[in-house]
Design an enzyme around this catalytic site. Structure first.
Site, PDB file in Angstrom:
ATOM      1  N   HIS A  20      30.044 -38.563 -11.968  1.00 27.94           N
ATOM      2  CA  HIS A  20      28.791 -37.800 -12.104  1.00 27.94           C
ATOM      3  C   HIS A  20      28.239 -37.427 -10.737  1.00 27.94           C
ATOM      4  O   HIS A  20      27.816 -36.290 -10.508  1.00 27.94           O
ATOM      5  CB  HIS A  20      27.719 -38.629 -12.833  1.00 27.94           C
ATOM      6  CG  HIS A  20      27.977 -38.871 -14.269  1.00 27.94           C
ATOM      7  ND1 HIS A  20      27.890 -40.132 -14.824  1.00 27.94           N
ATOM      8  CD2 HIS A  20      28.302 -38.039 -15.288  1.00 27.94           C
ATOM      9  CE1 HIS A  20      28.138 -40.065 -16.118  1.00 27.94           C
ATOM     10  NE2 HIS A  20      28.400 -38.805 -16.421  1.00 27.94           N
ATOM     11  N   LYS A  44      24.662 -41.020 -29.688  1.00 26.13           N
ATOM     12  CA  LYS A  44      25.156 -42.289 -29.165  1.00 26.13           C
ATOM     13  C   LYS A  44      24.020 -43.314 -29.141  1.00 26.13           C
ATOM     14  O   LYS A  44      22.858 -42.952 -29.108  1.00 26.13           O
ATOM     15  CB  LYS A  44      25.648 -42.117 -27.727  1.00 26.13           C
ATOM     16  CG  LYS A  44      26.701 -41.048 -27.537  1.00 26.13           C
ATOM     17  CD  LYS A  44      27.000 -40.898 -26.060  1.00 26.13           C
ATOM     18  CE  LYS A  44      27.905 -39.730 -25.782  1.00 26.13           C
ATOM     19  NZ  LYS A  44      28.126 -39.515 -24.353  1.00 26.13           N
ATOM     20  N   ARG A  95      37.107 -33.348 -17.300  1.00 30.20           N
ATOM     21  CA  ARG A  95      38.070 -34.348 -16.835  1.00 30.20           C
ATOM     22  C   ARG A  95      39.459 -34.050 -17.361  1.00 30.20           C
ATOM     23  O   ARG A  95      40.450 -34.262 -16.686  1.00 30.20           O
ATOM     24  CB  ARG A  95      37.658 -35.747 -17.285  1.00 30.20           C
ATOM     25  CG  ARG A  95      36.399 -36.249 -16.638  1.00 30.20           C
ATOM     26  CD  ARG A  95      35.966 -37.523 -17.277  1.00 30.20           C
ATOM     27  NE  ARG A  95      35.684 -37.256 -18.690  1.00 30.20           N
ATOM     28  CZ  ARG A  95      35.007 -38.035 -19.493  1.00 30.20           C
ATOM     29  NH1 ARG A  95      34.543 -39.179 -19.054  1.00 30.20           N
ATOM     30  NH2 ARG A  95      34.772 -37.718 -20.740  1.00 30.20           N
ATOM     31  N   SER A 133      31.608 -43.072 -18.639  1.00 28.07           N
ATOM     32  CA  SER A 133      30.582 -44.107 -18.815  1.00 28.07           C
ATOM     33  C   SER A 133      31.010 -45.138 -19.848  1.00 28.07           C
ATOM     34  O   SER A 133      30.748 -46.335 -19.690  1.00 28.07           O
ATOM     35  CB  SER A 133      29.247 -43.478 -19.214  1.00 28.07           C
ATOM     36  OG  SER A 133      28.749 -42.673 -18.182  1.00 28.07           O
TER      37      SER A 133
END
Length: 166
Positions: A20, A44, A95, A133
């Site tokens: 990040h 989440k 990613r 994360s």
């Protein structure tokens, strides 16, 4: 000629990772003002609450000495938040190919909700592209070394949170 453009880098940042931070630095070079939008997240169950996440991101941005970066939380649609803060660009990190499929859908949704909003994808650095994360939290819960994934301050915050919960 300098263009006064506001960019938005949204995410849950639960926790903020070295990946990040790399994307924040790179995005901040492309706009006059970058707003880090810390999302409440209804999808989440965050490990850190919204206040903790905002404070962590603010601290990390301060450590990076990025004067054109501000941090704000939001709990509404990204397209509406972008309108509120007058952002014309959304930065998203990619990613892997799996990220692209989800992000591509989000671009279509956000463009429909806010036709003036452009999305710019930044490829993750090869040194951080494997960091997420979720994986950081899993490594932490299993007692692993976090130094390759987060800053020392974030590692301490994670360990403190785990010790308080357990």
């Amino acid at each position: 000629m300098t263009i006064n453009r506001i960019g938005l880098f949204p995410g849950t940042f639960d926790p903020v990772t070295l990946g990040h931070l790399d994307l924040i630095k790179r995005s901040s070079n492309l706009v006059s003002t970058l707003i880090i939008g810390v999302a409440k997240s209804y999808k989440k169950e965050p490990f850190f609450d919204i206040t903790e996440r905002v404070k962590m991101v603010e601290s990390e941005v301060k450590n990076l000495q990025l004067n054109n970066v501000k941090v704000s939380s939001f709990d509404n649609l990204l397209a509406d938040f972008a309108t509120e803060i007058k952002a014309s660009i959304v930065f998203r990190g990619l990613r892997a190919v799996a990220d692209f499929e989800y992000e591509y859908q989000m671009v279509g949704m956000n463009k429909t909700l806010n036709a003036d909003l452009e999305t710019i994808f930044l490829m993750s650095d090869t040194d951080t592209q494997f960091i997420s994360s979720e994986l950081v939290k899993e490594v932490a819960k299993l007692g692993g070394d976090l130094s390759s994934f987060v800053t020392d301050d974030i590692s301490k915050a994670i360990k403190n949170k785990l010790s308080n919960e357990g």
